[in-house]
Scaffold this active site. Structure first.
Site, PDB file in Angstrom:
ATOM      1  CB  SER A   1       3.762  42.322  44.092  1.00 27.01           C
ATOM      2  OG  SER A   1       2.923  42.270  45.234  1.00 27.01           O
TER       3      SER A   1
ATOM      4  CB  ALA B   1      -3.639  47.884  45.510  1.00 28.28           C
ATOM      5  CD1 TRP B   2      -5.075  49.446  49.101  1.00 30.33           C
ATOM      6  CD2 TRP B   2      -4.568  50.448  51.021  1.00 30.33           C
ATOM      7  NE1 TRP B   2      -5.091  48.483  50.082  1.00 30.33           N
ATOM      8  CE2 TRP B   2      -4.790  49.079  51.274  1.00 30.33           C
ATOM      9  CE3 TRP B   2      -4.239  51.275  52.079  1.00 30.33           C
ATOM     10  CZ2 TRP B   2      -4.687  48.520  52.548  1.00 30.33           C
ATOM     11  CZ3 TRP B   2      -4.137  50.724  53.343  1.00 30.33           C
ATOM     12  CH2 TRP B   2      -4.365  49.370  53.582  1.00 30.33           C
ATOM     13  CB  ALA B   3      -3.136  55.043  44.267  1.00 35.18           C
ATOM     14  CD  GLN B   4      -9.316  57.350  47.822  1.00 34.71           C
ATOM     15  OE1 GLN B   4      -9.237  58.571  47.912  1.00 34.71           O
ATOM     16  NE2 GLN B   4      -9.940  56.609  48.715  1.00 34.71           N
TER      17      GLN B   4
ATOM     18  CD  GLU C   1      -5.205  64.068  42.259  1.00 29.69           C
ATOM     19  OE1 GLU C   1      -4.037  64.080  42.682  1.00 29.69           O
ATOM     20  OE2 GLU C   1      -5.864  63.031  42.092  1.00 29.69           O
TER      21      GLU C   1
ATOM     22  CG  HIS D   1      -3.930  62.815  51.757  1.00 24.69           C
ATOM     23  ND1 HIS D   1      -5.107  63.519  51.898  1.00 24.69           N
ATOM     24  CD2 HIS D   1      -3.818  62.554  50.425  1.00 24.69           C
ATOM     25  CE1 HIS D   1      -5.670  63.678  50.719  1.00 24.69           C
ATOM     26  NE2 HIS D   1      -4.908  63.099  49.810  1.00 24.69           N
TER      27      HIS D   1
ATOM     28  NE  ARG E   1      -1.679  65.106  48.322  1.00 19.65           N
ATOM     29  CZ  ARG E   1      -1.586  63.871  47.842  1.00 19.65           C
ATOM     30  NH1 ARG E   1      -0.555  63.113  48.155  1.00 19.65           N
ATOM     31  NH2 ARG E   1      -2.523  63.396  47.040  1.00 19.65           N
TER      32      ARG E   1
ATOM     33  CG  HIS F   1      -0.940  59.899  51.521  1.00 22.53           C
ATOM     34  ND1 HIS F   1      -1.835  58.857  51.392  1.00 22.53           N
ATOM     35  CD2 HIS F   1      -0.817  60.449  50.280  1.00 22.53           C
ATOM     36  CE1 HIS F   1      -2.237  58.779  50.131  1.00 22.53           C
ATOM     37  NE2 HIS F   1      -1.625  59.725  49.439  1.00 22.53           N
TER      38      HIS F   1
ATOM     39  NE  ARG G   1       2.906  61.686  46.925  1.00 23.32           N
ATOM     40  CZ  ARG G   1       1.665  61.285  46.636  1.00 23.32           C
ATOM     41  NH1 ARG G   1       1.365  60.934  45.402  1.00 23.32           N
ATOM     42  NH2 ARG G   1       0.739  61.222  47.562  1.00 23.32           N
TER      43      ARG G   1
ATOM     44  CG  LEU H   1       0.076  55.740  41.267  1.00 20.03           C
ATOM     45  CD1 LEU H   1      -1.356  55.462  40.826  1.00 20.03           C
ATOM     46  CD2 LEU H   1       0.664  54.523  41.958  1.00 20.03           C
TER      47      LEU H   1
END
Length: 513
Positions: free
Chosen positions: A17, A48-51, A118, A233, A278, A337, A372, A378
């Protein structure tokens, strides 16, 4: 006793989910679907943790072609260019779709999207929601939309432990529920189970995510791709807390720099400096730590007193660790990450196993290549969730085959695997470490113990890593520091990987590691 959920038989079953699973379920409406999650809806998800937010080429000075150029460059010549171009072109559609489900992206005073910068992006193209809380805000809006959609039945507390397959075709799910063992007969399964960060001690992901979707698909016979590519990360908050808190790349996008304990900007000589891809930054940070040094993110000059208003979530996380980022250096280290590898899928999210689709981080579409590009994840989750839904909706409903139950495996325990993976399959790798990992993981994977499932996923990473004798993107080998002149994506099934692992485990390097 095993309960067969015949009253739900035949519905599309979406496992997970996070953003990808939620989008798939919503886009399938009004077709009845089951949204299955071991935790509460939207909880324990990396989404849900993506900043950082969602990458989309919506600026006046931007285009899908420029976005593709940046993506291919970050992917270090290993992206599927056609797949990447196709996904990136759908960014405007994906953003409009998310807005239609209640996501409110940050906008400037003139009403235009507020676009952030970014690392490795040549343009400002990162859309945020609520500053640095984008993932949580997006997931919250989608969860609310799911709860308003009558065609979606949410089943929480259901941990899927095996796919049921007959004659090479998916026929159901086997899992553990609060009431015991349950089987859901279905001929259409979408895996949206997230990544593999929980295999590592230092990770920014939910620690329970060890690659369950990959394990399910692999054991069922689906093909896997690019498993060796684990993105670390470079700027996780260095603290005893697990999982590690993430200090978003967007902080460097606003001008923060990386310095060692001597105050040296050790990335100043790199192209794009702190905003290099990265993998470049993670390797540089790892090299500083390997020599016994320390690394810090310095936002004092670039942000100073503005830090808390621009990055409220990160400011809170820093202060919880005893650091005031407006006037103090932030201690950082690399952490697992994102996984570029996973279940091999086509442009419609179909796996090689009939009746199985995969979306989000558990899938490998070819968009990310060896590394990535920030905030493409996302976007990919949204686009591929839409495509999976469209593909399934266009198919005739097939009655599930007769389900033959199998014994329910016990709950997984990652602890033994985590030690091996953290030691041998980190930012910097070599043959001795990889072979040693294979020998140790093979024993665990072929056992019937609680470490078997996570060991199987880790073993796949190690086998793929052993076969890539070069350094490319997130896969860095100290014994093969150069890139090959030509490289290609690698795909294989579990049985092929096990055969390689058994041969490798008998090698002297493995026995001596």
């Amino acid at each position: 006793m095993t309960e067969v959920l015949n009253h739900l038989a035949g519905r599309v079953a979406i496992v997970g989910s996070g953003l990808a699973g939620l989008v798939t379920a919503l886009r399938l409406a009004p077709q009845p679907v089951m949204l299955i999650t071991r935790a509460e809806l939207g909880a324990e998800t990396s989404s849900a943790w993506a900043q950082g937010g969602v990458a989309a080429s919506l600026g006046e000075d931007d285009s899908a072609d420029l976005h593709l150029t940046d993506t291919l460059a970050a992917g270090d010549e290993l992206c599927d260019a056609a797949a990447a171009a196709s996904i990136l072109r759908q960014a405007p559609t994906a953003i409009a779709m998310l807005e239609s489900f209640g996501v409110t992206f940050d906008r400037a005073a003139n009403g235009a999207f507020s676009l952030g910068l970014e690392a490795a992006h040549s343009r400002r193209r990162i859309l945020h929601v609520g500053g640095d809380g984008s993932g949580a805000a997006i997931v919250c809006a989608l969860v609310e939309a799911v709860l308003r959609t009558s065609s979606i039945t949410v089943l929480t507390g259901f941990e899927v432990r095996r796919l049921l397959v007959e004659e090479g075709i998916v026929c159901g799910l086997l899992g553990a529920t609060r009431n015991g063992t349950a089987i859901l007969p279905t001929s259409r399964v979408v895996l949206a189970t997230g990544g593999i960060g929980g295999l590592y001690d230092a990770t920014t992901n939910p620690i329970g995510n060890f690659g369950q979707g990959i394990m399910l698909a692999a054991r069922a016979g689906a093909e896997l791709a690019d498993m060796e590519f684990v993105q670390f990360h470079p700027t996780a908050l260095d603290s005893p807390k697990r999982p590690l808190a993430l200090v978003s790349e967007a902080v460097r996008g606003e001008g923060a720099t990386l310095v060692n304990e001597r105050g040296e900007r050790f990335l100043a000589g790199e192209v794009r400096a702190e905003l290099a891809p990265r993998d470049v930054v993670a390797r540089a940070v790892s090299a500083e730590l390997a020599r016994g040094g320390r690394v810090f993110l310095d936002g004092r000059t670039a942000l100073g007193s503005r830090f808390a208003s621009r990055f409220p979530q990160i400011d809170t996380l820093c202060r919880e660790a005893g650091v005031d980022p407006s006037c103090e250096l932030i201690p950082i280290r690399p952490a697992a990450h994102y996984h570029m590898g996973g279940i091999a899928t086509d442009e419609n999210a179909r796996s090689t196993l009939q009746g199985l689709w995969a979306v989000g981080e558990t899938a490998s579409t070819g968009l990310h290549g060896a590394n990535r590009l920030a905030s493409n994840s996302l976007l990919e989750a949204a686009v591929m969730g839409m495509r999976a839904a469209q593909d399934i909706a266009g198919m005739a409903t097939v009655a599930p085959r007769r389900v033959r139950g199998i014994a329910l495996p016990g709950p997984a325990d990652v602890s033994a695997v985590r030690q091996i993976v953290s030691r041998h399959l980190g930012v910097l790798r070599n043959a001795g470490a990889i072979h040693g990992a294979i020998a140790s993981l093979l024993q665990l994977a072929e056992s019937e113990g609680p470490a078997s499932d996570p060991a199987m996923v880790a073993l796949l990473i190690a086998v793929f890593a052993s076969m890539r004798r070069e350094s490319r993107g997130a896969h860095a080998r100290t014994d093969f520091p150069l890139k090959l002149a030509y490289a290609e994506r690698r795909k294989m099934r579990l049985d092929e990987a096990l055969e390689i692992a058994r041969t490798t485990a008998s090698h002297p390097l493995a026995r001596s590691a």
